[in-house]
Design an enzyme around this catalytic site. Structure first.
Site, mmCIF file in Angstrom:
data_model
loop_
_atom_site.group_PDB
_atom_site.id
_atom_site.type_symbol
_atom_site.label_atom_id
_atom_site.label_comp_id
_atom_site.label_asym_id
_atom_site.label_seq_id
_atom_site.Cartn_x
_atom_site.Cartn_y
_atom_site.Cartn_z
ATOM 1 N N LYS A 206 18.535 -3.101 -0.917
ATOM 2 C CA LYS A 206 18.380 -4.471 -0.416
ATOM 3 C C LYS A 206 19.748 -5.145 -0.278
ATOM 4 C CE LYS A 206 13.848 -4.874 0.127
ATOM 5 N NZ LYS A 206 13.257 -5.124 1.443
ATOM 6 N N ASP B 46 6.359 4.692 11.193
ATOM 7 C CA ASP B 46 7.037 4.966 9.929
ATOM 8 C C ASP B 46 8.472 4.517 10.176
ATOM 9 O OD1 ASP B 46 8.560 6.002 7.895
ATOM 10 O OD2 ASP B 46 7.648 7.990 7.942
ATOM 11 N N VAL B 47 8.906 3.482 9.471
ATOM 12 C CA VAL B 47 10.215 2.883 9.766
ATOM 13 C C VAL B 47 11.393 3.819 9.489
ATOM 14 C CG1 VAL B 47 9.566 0.444 9.580
ATOM 15 C CG2 VAL B 47 10.179 1.719 7.505
ATOM 16 N N THR C 162 1.342 -9.973 -3.203
ATOM 17 C CA THR C 162 1.063 -9.176 -1.991
ATOM 18 C C THR C 162 0.422 -7.868 -2.449
ATOM 19 O OG1 THR C 162 3.181 -8.017 -2.092
ATOM 20 C CG2 THR C 162 3.136 -10.067 -0.798
ATOM 21 N N ASP D 269 2.822 -0.352 11.397
ATOM 22 C CA ASP D 269 2.780 0.068 9.983
ATOM 23 C C ASP D 269 2.585 1.573 9.939
ATOM 24 O OD1 ASP D 269 2.108 -1.839 7.235
ATOM 25 O OD2 ASP D 269 1.819 0.331 7.048
ATOM 26 N N TYR E 161 16.507 0.364 -5.385
ATOM 27 C CA TYR E 161 15.933 -0.720 -4.565
ATOM 28 C C TYR E 161 16.924 -1.881 -4.450
ATOM 29 C CZ TYR E 161 12.547 -4.388 -3.216
ATOM 30 O OH TYR E 161 11.870 -5.418 -2.581
#
Ligand SMILES: NC(=O)c1ccc[n+]([C@@H]2O[C@H](COP(=O)([O-])OP(=O)(O)OC[C@H]3O[C@@H](n4cnc5c(N)ncnc54)[C@H](O)[C@@H]3O)[C@@H](O)[C@H]2O)c1
Length: 252
Positions: A158, A60-61, A189, A37, A154
């Protein structure tokens, strides 16, 4: 014997929500988990509460360099990568007209480029061991225009993950690498909690007329269970597939 016995799994966005639920479930099922993460202090604190073989790494992706580090460290420690769960992602709620170019690029990088970088970093290691399972987290926003308050960037990001996953599933089937997606609906979440929604019941009230199945909102473990099925050998003949976990939202 656990459903992931002898497997090594890398999970992103593992400090909270679905990613953290997946860490808990995967170690319970016998996997060695590399939990990653960007929020490393939170990640370390959360995984310290879980019994099992867990290696916590900062990732950090959006960083190609950090992805390489995670792949190298996993190989050093465990010798292979069987499973990659590209779970990390953040939704924003700007409409098409409100979004800025800077915002658009940021959302695309965090939610789509990240998944490409993850697969690019891990697939060569899966090819070396002759198998692998990749699970990418998408969203209903990729299939329903009205989901997620019409969040333009977003939804596009996706949708890109959906297409990229199909592409990868076909191109790497010859290497016995499977690529599947999970599509969460409304799930309690960290994301909902940051918007002041702290219970599944309250989230369910908001989706009472949208999601037919009680309690009208899901919990993180509902998604972790879907990740588990697609990560495990139980789904060994499943690839390019879309597992929607939404309480019937998209069926209405
Ligand atoms: N919660 C929902 O209702 C819902 C619905 C559809 C899809 N999703 C998707 O589910 C996935 C998991 O989200 P969640 O709801 O568990 O959210 P969450 O906020 O609880 O967890 C997301 C995690 O990602 C981490 N993260 C953020 N930016 C990062 C980065 N650059 N690099 C690495 N990690 C980073 C955060 O630190 C956090 O730990 C995301 O891909 C999200 O888009 C969620």
């Amino acid at each position: 014997m656990g459903r992931l016995e002898n497997k090594v799994a890398v999970i992103t966005g593992a400090a909270s929500g679905m990613g953290l639920a997946a860490v808990e479930l995967f170690v319970k099922e016998g996997a060695k988990v590399v939990a990653t993460d960007i929020a490393f202090t939170q990640l370390e604190a959360e995984v310290a509460k879980i019994d099992g073989e867990i290696l916590a790494l900062e990732l950090d992706v959006t960083s190609e360099e950090q992805w390489k580090n995670v792949a190298d460290r996993t190989i050093e420690q465990y010798g292979k990568i069987d499973i990659l769960v590209n779970n990390a992602g953040v939704s924003t709620h700007n409409t098409l007209l409100e979004e800025t170019l800077e915002g658009w690029n940021k959302v695309l990088t965090l939610n789509l480029t990240s998944v490409w970088l993850g697969m690019k970093s891990v697939i060569p290691h899966m090819q070396n061991s002759g198998k692998g399972s990749i699970v990418n987290c998408v969203s209903l926003a990729a299939i329903i225009g009205s989901a997620d308050n019409g969040a333009a960037a977003y939804s596009a990001a996706k949708g890109g993950v959906r297409a990229l996953s199909k592409h990868a599933s076909v191109n790497f089937a010859k290497d016995n690498i499977r690529v599947n997606c999970v599509y969460p609906g409304a799930i309690l979440t960290g994301a909902a909690k940051r918007h002041g929604v702290t219970s599944q019941e309250v989230l369910g009230q908001a989706f009472k007329n949208t999601i037919p199945l009680p309690p009208h909102a899901g919990e993180a473990n509902d998604i972790a269970q879907a990740y588990l099925y697609l990560a495990s050998d139980e789904s060994k003949f499943v690839t390019g597939e879309e597992l929607v976990v939404d309480g019937g939202w998209s069926a209405v």
